[in-house]
Design an enzyme around this catalytic site. Sequence first.
Site, short mmCIF file in Angstrom:
data_model
loop_
_atom_site.label_atom_id
_atom_site.label_comp_id
_atom_site.label_asym_id
_atom_site.label_seq_id
_atom_site.Cartn_x
_atom_site.Cartn_y
_atom_site.Cartn_z
N TYR A 1 -1.75 -21.38 9.00
CA TYR A 1 -1.18 -22.40 8.13
C TYR A 1 -0.54 -21.75 6.90
O TYR A 1 0.59 -22.05 6.54
CB TYR A 1 -2.27 -23.37 7.70
CG TYR A 1 -1.80 -24.41 6.71
CD1 TYR A 1 -1.16 -25.57 7.14
CD2 TYR A 1 -1.99 -24.23 5.33
CE1 TYR A 1 -0.72 -26.52 6.23
CE2 TYR A 1 -1.55 -25.18 4.42
CZ TYR A 1 -0.93 -26.32 4.88
OH TYR A 1 -0.49 -27.25 3.98
N ARG B 1 -1.29 -2.41 -6.81
CA ARG B 1 -1.76 -3.63 -6.15
C ARG B 1 -2.73 -4.39 -7.05
O ARG B 1 -2.65 -5.62 -7.17
CB ARG B 1 -2.42 -3.28 -4.81
CG ARG B 1 -1.43 -2.74 -3.79
CD ARG B 1 -2.10 -2.18 -2.55
NE ARG B 1 -2.93 -3.12 -1.86
CZ ARG B 1 -2.49 -4.10 -1.08
NH1 ARG B 1 -1.18 -4.30 -0.94
NH2 ARG B 1 -3.32 -4.90 -0.45
N LYS C 1 -2.71 -1.91 7.45
CA LYS C 1 -4.15 -1.68 7.51
C LYS C 1 -4.77 -2.62 8.53
O LYS C 1 -5.64 -2.23 9.31
CB LYS C 1 -4.77 -1.88 6.12
CG LYS C 1 -6.27 -1.64 6.08
CD LYS C 1 -6.79 -1.81 4.67
CE LYS C 1 -8.30 -1.57 4.62
NZ LYS C 1 -8.84 -1.73 3.24
N HIS D 1 -2.03 3.35 -5.58
CA HIS D 1 -2.66 2.15 -5.01
C HIS D 1 -2.96 1.13 -6.10
O HIS D 1 -3.07 -0.08 -5.83
CB HIS D 1 -3.95 2.54 -4.30
CG HIS D 1 -4.45 1.51 -3.33
ND1 HIS D 1 -5.10 0.38 -3.73
CD2 HIS D 1 -4.37 1.44 -1.98
CE1 HIS D 1 -5.43 -0.35 -2.67
NE2 HIS D 1 -5.00 0.28 -1.60
N HIS E 1 -4.12 -9.29 2.55
CA HIS E 1 -5.57 -9.25 2.70
C HIS E 1 -5.98 -10.10 3.90
O HIS E 1 -5.26 -11.03 4.29
CB HIS E 1 -6.26 -9.76 1.44
CG HIS E 1 -6.24 -8.75 0.33
ND1 HIS E 1 -6.51 -9.08 -0.98
CD2 HIS E 1 -5.99 -7.41 0.33
CE1 HIS E 1 -6.42 -8.00 -1.73
NE2 HIS E 1 -6.11 -6.98 -0.96
N ARG F 1 0.85 -1.19 0.00
CA ARG F 1 0.00 0.00 0.00
C ARG F 1 0.88 1.24 0.00
O ARG F 1 1.97 1.24 0.58
CB ARG F 1 -0.92 0.00 1.22
CG ARG F 1 -1.94 -1.15 1.21
CD ARG F 1 -2.82 -1.13 2.43
NE ARG F 1 -3.79 -2.22 2.39
CZ ARG F 1 -3.58 -3.44 2.89
NH1 ARG F 1 -2.41 -3.71 3.47
NH2 ARG F 1 -4.50 -4.37 2.80
#
Length: 339
Positions: free
Chosen positions: A295, A261, A195, A258, A285, A168
Amino acid sequence: MPISDTTCRTTKLREKAYKLARSNTFSIVSAELLEKFKLEGDDTKTLHKKKWLLDFIVADLGDRPIAEIKAPELLDALRKIERRGRHDTARRARSLAGRVFKYAIATGRAERDPSIDLAGALVSPRVQHRAAITDPKAVGALLRAIDELDGQMTTRMALKLISLTFVRPGELRYAEWSEFDLPNAVWNIPAEKMKLPRPHRVPLARQAIALISDLRELTGSSKYLFPQIRSWHRPISDGTLNAALRRLGYDKTQMTAHGFRSTASTLLNESARWHVDAIERQLAHQEENETRAAYNHAELWAVRVQMMNWWADFLDELRDKGRLHAVDGTTANIAGPLS
């Protein structure tokens, strides 16, 4: 006439109940929940955001006993937010208020959560997608334009690094030298800069390491990789990279900082080489299943290292194929799979 013992007891019970209700207001319970979040490790920035959201509700319902608050009252408070045009804020405030009510239920101060009754009652915010270039040929043209960007060399290097890492913009702006482990080819971004309040690791391809090594000679005496020219102790402003893209001729409907991304997400998924979990994890995310998240964090690191090296090589190919096309007049199949 003397007051009977029964009347006295009834009066005292009512007074006790009233005092208990007044001590269990929405304001008090929400403050307790915020303290719980703090003890659970929420950083200052996250706590500030949560308090800011709850303050909208506290302004109207803070003094109300939480067990007495009904759905229409909560809706009225949320609609005041909507009337300011903050539809997403209203939805997030409703969600966080629901956590306050659930906490009150768990601690014996309420019996139900009225926010549940508001499902579908609030305006759904319009999703605004950040402008991004996703056509491979156009990405190559963008990269060549960045190479020719006039002005500050550090701005050009910032655009190159964000294209290689697709973090970001705020994470890039506030990047500090102490976060980079070049011998192990990794950028460790602390939780308070993310974030989501959790640390994030970015594998660094050889192209990124070379760029960062060159940058250290320019800005290594600052705390930040990309400091302001006039204030070496502050990072570049949030408009610096977008302003540079505008100078290159890309308006806000075509490309944003941005947007790198989205560029990476689209082309990595379209390559069909990388598992979607590796891509999503590298984009930092949210993983809704916490067990799966743990995991993936452990098992996908090696895949992410390979992916980020492939991505850097892929960007080089897109950039260089355009140059070859300009030199020999042939058309390169830049959208095809790489061998």
